[in-house]
Write a protein that holds these residues in place. Structure first.
Motif, mmCIF file in Angstrom:
data_model
loop_
_atom_site.group_PDB
_atom_site.id
_atom_site.type_symbol
_atom_site.label_atom_id
_atom_site.label_comp_id
_atom_site.label_asym_id
_atom_site.label_seq_id
_atom_site.Cartn_x
_atom_site.Cartn_y
_atom_site.Cartn_z
ATOM 1 N N PRO A 141 0.832 -1.208 0.000
ATOM 2 C CA PRO A 141 0.000 0.000 0.000
ATOM 3 C C PRO A 141 0.867 1.260 0.000
ATOM 4 N N GLY A 142 0.567 2.149 -0.910
ATOM 5 C CA GLY A 142 1.336 3.385 -0.998
ATOM 6 C C GLY A 142 2.499 3.324 -1.961
ATOM 7 N N ASP A 169 4.412 3.376 -5.379
ATOM 8 C CA ASP A 169 4.084 4.001 -6.655
ATOM 9 C C ASP A 169 3.925 2.965 -7.754
ATOM 10 N N ARG A 183 -6.070 -3.705 -4.220
ATOM 11 C CA ARG A 183 -6.089 -2.547 -3.321
ATOM 12 C C ARG A 183 -5.003 -1.537 -3.693
ATOM 13 N N ALA A 184 -3.838 -2.037 -4.069
ATOM 14 C CA ALA A 184 -2.759 -1.134 -4.470
ATOM 15 C C ALA A 184 -3.169 -0.334 -5.708
ATOM 16 N N HIS A 185 -3.759 -1.022 -6.675
ATOM 17 C CA HIS A 185 -4.210 -0.354 -7.892
ATOM 18 C C HIS A 185 -5.278 0.683 -7.579
ATOM 19 N N ALA A 186 -6.218 0.319 -6.739
ATOM 20 C CA ALA A 186 -7.274 1.257 -6.365
ATOM 21 C C ALA A 186 -6.706 2.463 -5.628
ATOM 22 N N GLY A 187 -5.578 2.263 -4.934
ATOM 23 C CA GLY A 187 -4.948 3.356 -4.204
ATOM 24 C C GLY A 187 -4.035 4.217 -5.059
ATOM 25 N N GLY A 188 -3.917 3.908 -6.349
ATOM 26 C CA GLY A 188 -3.134 4.742 -7.246
ATOM 27 C C GLY A 188 -1.826 4.153 -7.704
ATOM 28 N N SER A 189 -1.504 2.934 -7.281
ATOM 29 C CA SER A 189 -0.260 2.309 -7.724
ATOM 30 C C SER A 189 -0.377 1.863 -9.174
#
Length: 318
Positions: free
Chosen positions: A65-66, A68, A92-98
């Protein structure tokens, strides 16, 4: 740039090392500050590679998470479905912008995570039919080197991972930085994502391949010319039809597509390193007009030449 690289028991060192080397060299060469790579496993425990080496200094999924960029550089050759825990972490990583990157067979867990439904994906050509069977909602490209949607990138087999990682560097830091990095790694500085990966094709005879190579070098030194197929074939002392066939066999793409990609790559270099006008840059790269240049540049890179220059212009203090 925080980059999380996934590892698992039995993976080859080459697949693990590829993103670590390319992205790690960014910091080691001083091309950009703060590029950090971390290896993680699903349970936070070390792994043993296919070569029998232990990789023990790893993190768990808490580092994802977090990040890039989240890289899945490979996948077991028996192609098991990605577990729910891994799918959850990646989603979840993708949804968080990764940005999620699947190299080679790493495209399988990426597609298992439903991130490419309705879009295209690339993997090793031998596994492409299996990927298509496994995820009908994904449009599998069996020939391209890599395919970048901006938020998700997949690549073909083995060495194509180098091309994909260099593409990521080029996207974030520009072609000058990617070219510097490629020279240090002693690899080709740029291969288009839609250039064909290796498949079973007849190998051109040495004489033909040698003439084609010489013609490619000549073309690169004369990008301001028209460089039609007939002109290229004439330089290689071949018929147009024979030259096109042999060129495609040797390079994996048509002469016209290759010339266009080289024109655009030279244009990026000039935009980064000169103050030439858009019109002068277009002429130097062989485009008939600034309008044609802008259209092709925007279609290839989803940005205008002017915006690209503002982002990547190399100055004395940069």
């Amino acid at each position: 740039m925080d980059i999380a690289v996934h590892a698992f028991d039995g993976m080859t060192m080459f697949h693990l090392a590829t993103p670590l080397l390319v992205f790690g060299e960014v910091s080691r060469l001083g091309l950009a500050p703060g590029w950090r790579t971390r290896v993680w496993t699903q349970d936070g425990r070390g792994i043993r590679t296919a070569e029998g080496l232990l990789v023990e200094d790893v993190a768990g999924p808490e580092v994802v998470p977090g990040a890039d960029i989240v890289v899945l550089p490979s996948w077991p050759t028996d192609l098991p479905p990605a577990g729910e825990d891994l799918v959850d972490v990646v989603s979840r990583a993708h949804a968080g912008g990764s940005t999620v990157v699947g190299l080679c067979l790493g495209a399988f867990p990426v597609t298992d995570s439903a991130l490419l439904d309705g879009r295209g994906a690339v993997t090793h050509w031998a596994a492409a039919p299996l990927l298509q069977q496994r995820r009908a909602a994904v449009q599998v490209n069996a020939s391209a080197l890599y395919l970048d949607h901006g938020d998700v990138l997949t690549s073909a087999g083995t060495a194509s991972g180098l091309d994909a990682c260099l593409h990521v560097v080029r996207t974030h830091l520009g072609s000058a930085a990617a070219g510097t990095l490629a020279r240090h790694l002693v690899v080709a500085p740029h291969r288009d994502g839609d250039q064909a990966q290796f498949v079973r094709r007849p190998v051109p005879d040495p004489g033909g391949a040698g003439r084609i190579g010489a013609t490619m070098e000549w073309a690169l030194a004369n990008l301001d010319r028209d460089l039609t197929v007939d002109e290229l074939a004439g330089h290689a002392r071949m018929s147009g039809r024979n030259f096109t066939r042999r060129f495609t066999e040797a390079v994996g793409t048509s002469p016209a597509r290759w010339v266009l990609s080289q024109r655009l790559e030279e244009a990026r270099r000039l935009l980064e390193t000169t103050t030439w006008s858009i019109e002068r840059t277009a002429r130097a790269c062989g485009f008939r007009s600034a309008v044609t240049f802008r259209q092709n540049f925007t279609a290839a890179y989803a940005t205008t030449p002017t915006s690209y220059r503002q982002r990547f212009r190399v100055t004395d203090g940069a």
